[in-house]
Motif scaffolding. Structure first.
Motif, PDB file in Angstrom:
ATOM      1  N   MET A   1      29.586  20.656  -0.392  1.00 27.91           N
ATOM      2  CA  MET A   1      28.878  21.848  -0.828  1.00 27.91           C
ATOM      3  C   MET A   1      27.360  21.645  -0.765  1.00 27.91           C
ATOM      4  O   MET A   1      26.642  22.605  -0.627  1.00 27.91           O
ATOM      5  CB  MET A   1      29.272  22.230  -2.245  1.00 27.91           C
ATOM      6  N   CYS A   2      26.953  20.411  -0.902  1.00 26.01           N
ATOM      7  CA  CYS A   2      25.523  20.103  -0.806  1.00 26.01           C
ATOM      8  C   CYS A   2      25.390  18.794  -0.030  1.00 26.01           C
ATOM      9  O   CYS A   2      26.369  18.260   0.459  1.00 26.01           O
ATOM     10  CB  CYS A   2      24.895  19.997  -2.198  1.00 26.01           C
ATOM     11  N   ALA A   3      24.187  18.291   0.066  1.00 30.48           N
ATOM     12  CA  ALA A   3      23.960  17.064   0.841  1.00 30.48           C
ATOM     13  C   ALA A   3      24.076  15.795   0.006  1.00 30.48           C
ATOM     14  O   ALA A   3      23.892  14.700   0.518  1.00 30.48           O
ATOM     15  CB  ALA A   3      22.572  17.132   1.478  1.00 30.48           C
ATOM     16  N   GLU A   4      24.400  15.929  -1.274  1.00 27.50           N
ATOM     17  CA  GLU A   4      24.536  14.771  -2.164  1.00 27.50           C
ATOM     18  C   GLU A   4      25.732  13.921  -1.745  1.00 27.50           C
ATOM     19  O   GLU A   4      26.823  14.443  -1.527  1.00 27.50           O
ATOM     20  CB  GLU A   4      24.731  15.262  -3.603  1.00 27.50           C
ATOM     21  N   PRO A   5      25.567  12.612  -1.633  1.00 26.76           N
ATOM     22  CA  PRO A   5      26.721  11.752  -1.316  1.00 26.76           C
ATOM     23  C   PRO A   5      27.767  11.828  -2.438  1.00 26.76           C
ATOM     24  O   PRO A   5      27.426  11.978  -3.609  1.00 26.76           O
ATOM     25  CB  PRO A   5      26.127  10.347  -1.238  1.00 26.76           C
ATOM     26  N   ILE A   6      29.031  11.706  -2.065  1.00 29.25           N
ATOM     27  CA  ILE A   6      30.124  11.783  -3.022  1.00 29.25           C
ATOM     28  C   ILE A   6      30.724  10.396  -3.197  1.00 29.25           C
ATOM     29  O   ILE A   6      31.056   9.724  -2.226  1.00 29.25           O
ATOM     30  CB  ILE A   6      31.198  12.774  -2.548  1.00 29.25           C
ATOM     31  N   ALA A   7      30.857   9.992  -4.440  1.00 26.06           N
ATOM     32  CA  ALA A   7      31.423   8.678  -4.756  1.00 26.06           C
ATOM     33  C   ALA A   7      32.930   8.678  -4.523  1.00 26.06           C
ATOM     34  O   ALA A   7      33.550   9.737  -4.376  1.00 26.06           O
ATOM     35  CB  ALA A   7      31.122   8.340  -6.217  1.00 26.06           C
ATOM     36  N   ASP A   8      33.514   7.484  -4.508  1.00 26.97           N
ATOM     37  CA  ASP A   8      34.967   7.391  -4.364  1.00 26.97           C
ATOM     38  C   ASP A   8      35.677   8.151  -5.482  1.00 26.97           C
ATOM     39  O   ASP A   8      36.649   8.852  -5.243  1.00 26.97           O
ATOM     40  CB  ASP A   8      35.422   5.929  -4.367  1.00 26.97           C
ATOM     41  N   GLU A   9      35.210   8.012  -6.699  1.00 27.33           N
ATOM     42  CA  GLU A   9      35.726   8.774  -7.834  1.00 27.33           C
ATOM     43  C   GLU A   9      34.873  10.028  -7.958  1.00 27.33           C
ATOM     44  O   GLU A   9      33.674   9.944  -8.237  1.00 27.33           O
ATOM     45  CB  GLU A   9      35.648   7.956  -9.126  1.00 27.33           C
ATOM     46  N   HIS A  10      35.453  11.186  -7.737  1.00 24.67           N
ATOM     47  CA  HIS A  10      34.699  12.441  -7.772  1.00 24.67           C
ATOM     48  C   HIS A  10      35.602  13.589  -8.209  1.00 24.67           C
ATOM     49  O   HIS A  10      36.815  13.431  -8.299  1.00 24.67           O
ATOM     50  CB  HIS A  10      34.111  12.744  -6.380  1.00 24.67           C
ATOM     51  N   GLN A  11      34.988  14.726  -8.483  1.00 23.29           N
ATOM     52  CA  GLN A  11      35.732  15.908  -8.914  1.00 23.29           C
ATOM     53  C   GLN A  11      36.033  16.802  -7.711  1.00 23.29           C
ATOM     54  O   GLN A  11      35.500  16.611  -6.621  1.00 23.29           O
ATOM     55  CB  GLN A  11      34.916  16.710  -9.943  1.00 23.29           C
ATOM     56  N   HIS A  12      36.881  17.812  -7.989  1.00 19.92           N
ATOM     57  CA  HIS A  12      37.252  18.783  -6.963  1.00 19.92           C
ATOM     58  C   HIS A  12      37.058  20.198  -7.483  1.00 19.92           C
ATOM     59  O   HIS A  12      37.106  20.435  -8.690  1.00 19.92           O
ATOM     60  CB  HIS A  12      38.725  18.610  -6.558  1.00 19.92           C
ATOM     61  N   VAL A  13      36.861  21.114  -6.557  1.00 19.06           N
ATOM     62  CA  VAL A  13      36.904  22.540  -6.846  1.00 19.06           C
ATOM     63  C   VAL A  13      37.944  23.160  -5.917  1.00 19.06           C
ATOM     64  O   VAL A  13      38.246  22.625  -4.855  1.00 19.06           O
ATOM     65  CB  VAL A  13      35.533  23.245  -6.685  1.00 19.06           C
ATOM     66  N   VAL A  14      38.486  24.299  -6.340  1.00 18.35           N
ATOM     67  CA  VAL A  14      39.476  25.027  -5.555  1.00 18.35           C
ATOM     68  C   VAL A  14      38.829  26.295  -5.029  1.00 18.35           C
ATOM     69  O   VAL A  14      38.189  27.033  -5.788  1.00 18.35           O
ATOM     70  CB  VAL A  14      40.705  25.395  -6.415  1.00 18.35           C
ATOM     71  N   ASN A  15      38.992  26.557  -3.743  1.00 20.19           N
ATOM     72  CA  ASN A  15      38.624  27.841  -3.168  1.00 20.19           C
ATOM     73  C   ASN A  15      39.770  28.790  -3.533  1.00 20.19           C
ATOM     74  O   ASN A  15      40.909  28.587  -3.102  1.00 20.19           O
ATOM     75  CB  ASN A  15      38.471  27.718  -1.648  1.00 20.19           C
ATOM     76  N   LEU A  16      39.494  29.807  -4.336  1.00 21.90           N
ATOM     77  CA  LEU A  16      40.553  30.665  -4.858  1.00 21.90           C
ATOM     78  C   LEU A  16      41.253  31.474  -3.774  1.00 21.90           C
ATOM     79  O   LEU A  16      42.434  31.792  -3.898  1.00 21.90           O
ATOM     80  CB  LEU A  16      40.001  31.604  -5.928  1.00 21.90           C
ATOM     81  N   GLU A  17      40.544  31.818  -2.718  1.00 21.14           N
ATOM     82  CA  GLU A  17      41.148  32.636  -1.663  1.00 21.14           C
ATOM     83  C   GLU A  17      42.024  31.808  -0.723  1.00 21.14           C
ATOM     84  O   GLU A  17      43.130  32.207  -0.378  1.00 21.14           O
ATOM     85  CB  GLU A  17      40.063  33.366  -0.893  1.00 21.14           C
ATOM     86  N   SER A  18      41.533  30.654  -0.300  1.00 23.70           N
ATOM     87  CA  SER A  18      42.283  29.841   0.676  1.00 23.70           C
ATOM     88  C   SER A  18      43.144  28.770   0.016  1.00 23.70           C
ATOM     89  O   SER A  18      43.964  28.158   0.681  1.00 23.70           O
ATOM     90  CB  SER A  18      41.312  29.177   1.649  1.00 23.70           C
ATOM     91  N   ARG A  19      42.954  28.520  -1.291  1.00 19.14           N
ATOM     92  CA  ARG A  19      43.635  27.471  -2.059  1.00 19.14           C
ATOM     93  C   ARG A  19      43.320  26.076  -1.527  1.00 19.14           C
ATOM     94  O   ARG A  19      44.094  25.141  -1.708  1.00 19.14           O
ATOM     95  CB  ARG A  19      45.139  27.694  -2.105  1.00 19.14           C
ATOM     96  N   VAL A  20      42.195  25.914  -0.891  1.00 21.60           N
ATOM     97  CA  VAL A  20      41.783  24.618  -0.362  1.00 21.60           C
ATOM     98  C   VAL A  20      41.018  23.867  -1.445  1.00 21.60           C
ATOM     99  O   VAL A  20      40.162  24.437  -2.126  1.00 21.60           O
ATOM    100  CB  VAL A  20      40.911  24.797   0.903  1.00 21.60           C
TER     101      VAL A  20
END
Length: 192
Positions: A1-20
């Motif tokens: 979603m942004c350019a911030e690097p993501i660690a191995d342990e990270h959170q998720h969001v759900v796209n409500l329309e595509s369920r991705v």
């Protein structure tokens, strides 16, 4: 979603329309935690609940018409219905739930009103030779897909094989360890 690097342990969001599911940094995750906001994405919480007094048995399982002993169910807010999935060698298979059967289960178990649409699932495991009772937990939806991926990679034969069953036992031991009893619900189904 942004350019911030993501660690191995990270959170998720759900796209409500595509369920991705989407991996996010902590900042992006926090943008989508407001449950009352009308957003395209919703943050997946890290809540595990158990239902020690869950009124559910083989009759209810049969009424849901799920052909295997493991399933997860969640409310899809876009379709405004509960959807069931069960794991197998090809991944997660969607199953249409009989609406009347699900409504009876909800009425009998008002604590299910605590299930957050799109981001939490009711994880049901049926009895087998090593586990004589049904178990029910509320878990983050990404946890369900993690289980599906793990089982898919280990699946052998018709019933999954010994490795898949061992992975399931290990997974449910972790879910049991992380879960706390669901708070009681009042007569209207809202948590107290």
């Amino acid at each position: 979603m942004c350019a911030e690097p993501i660690a191995d342990e990270h959170q998720h969001v759900v796209n409500l329309e595509s369920r991705v599911l989407m991996c996010t940094c902590r900042g992006c995750y926090l943008l989508f935690t407001a449950e009352a906001a009308e957003l395209r994405y919703r943050a997946v919480p890290d809540r595990y609940l158990s239902f020690p007094d869950f009124a559910f048995g083989s009759t209810e399982w049969d009424e849901l018409q799920i052909p295997v002993g493991l399933a997860f169910l969640f409310r899809n807010s876009v379709q405004d219905r509960v959807i069931a999935f069960y794991p197998g060698p090809a991944g997660a298979t969607e199953s249409e739930l009989p609406l009347e059967a699900w409504q009876r289960i909800e009425e009998t178990n008002p604590q299910l009103a605590q299930l957050r649409p799109d981001v939490e699932a009711l994880l049901l495991r049926g009895p087998d030779r090593d586990h004589p009772d049904f178990s029910a937990h509320v878990v983050p939806i990404d946890t369900c897909y993690e289980l599906v991926g793990r089982l898919r990679s280990l699946w052998r034969g018709f019933d999954g094989g010994q490795e898949a069953h061992a992975a399931m036992d290990e997974f449910f031991a972790k879910v049991d360890e992380r879960s706390r009893p669901a708070p009681p619900a009042d007569a209207a189904g809202a948590p107290r």
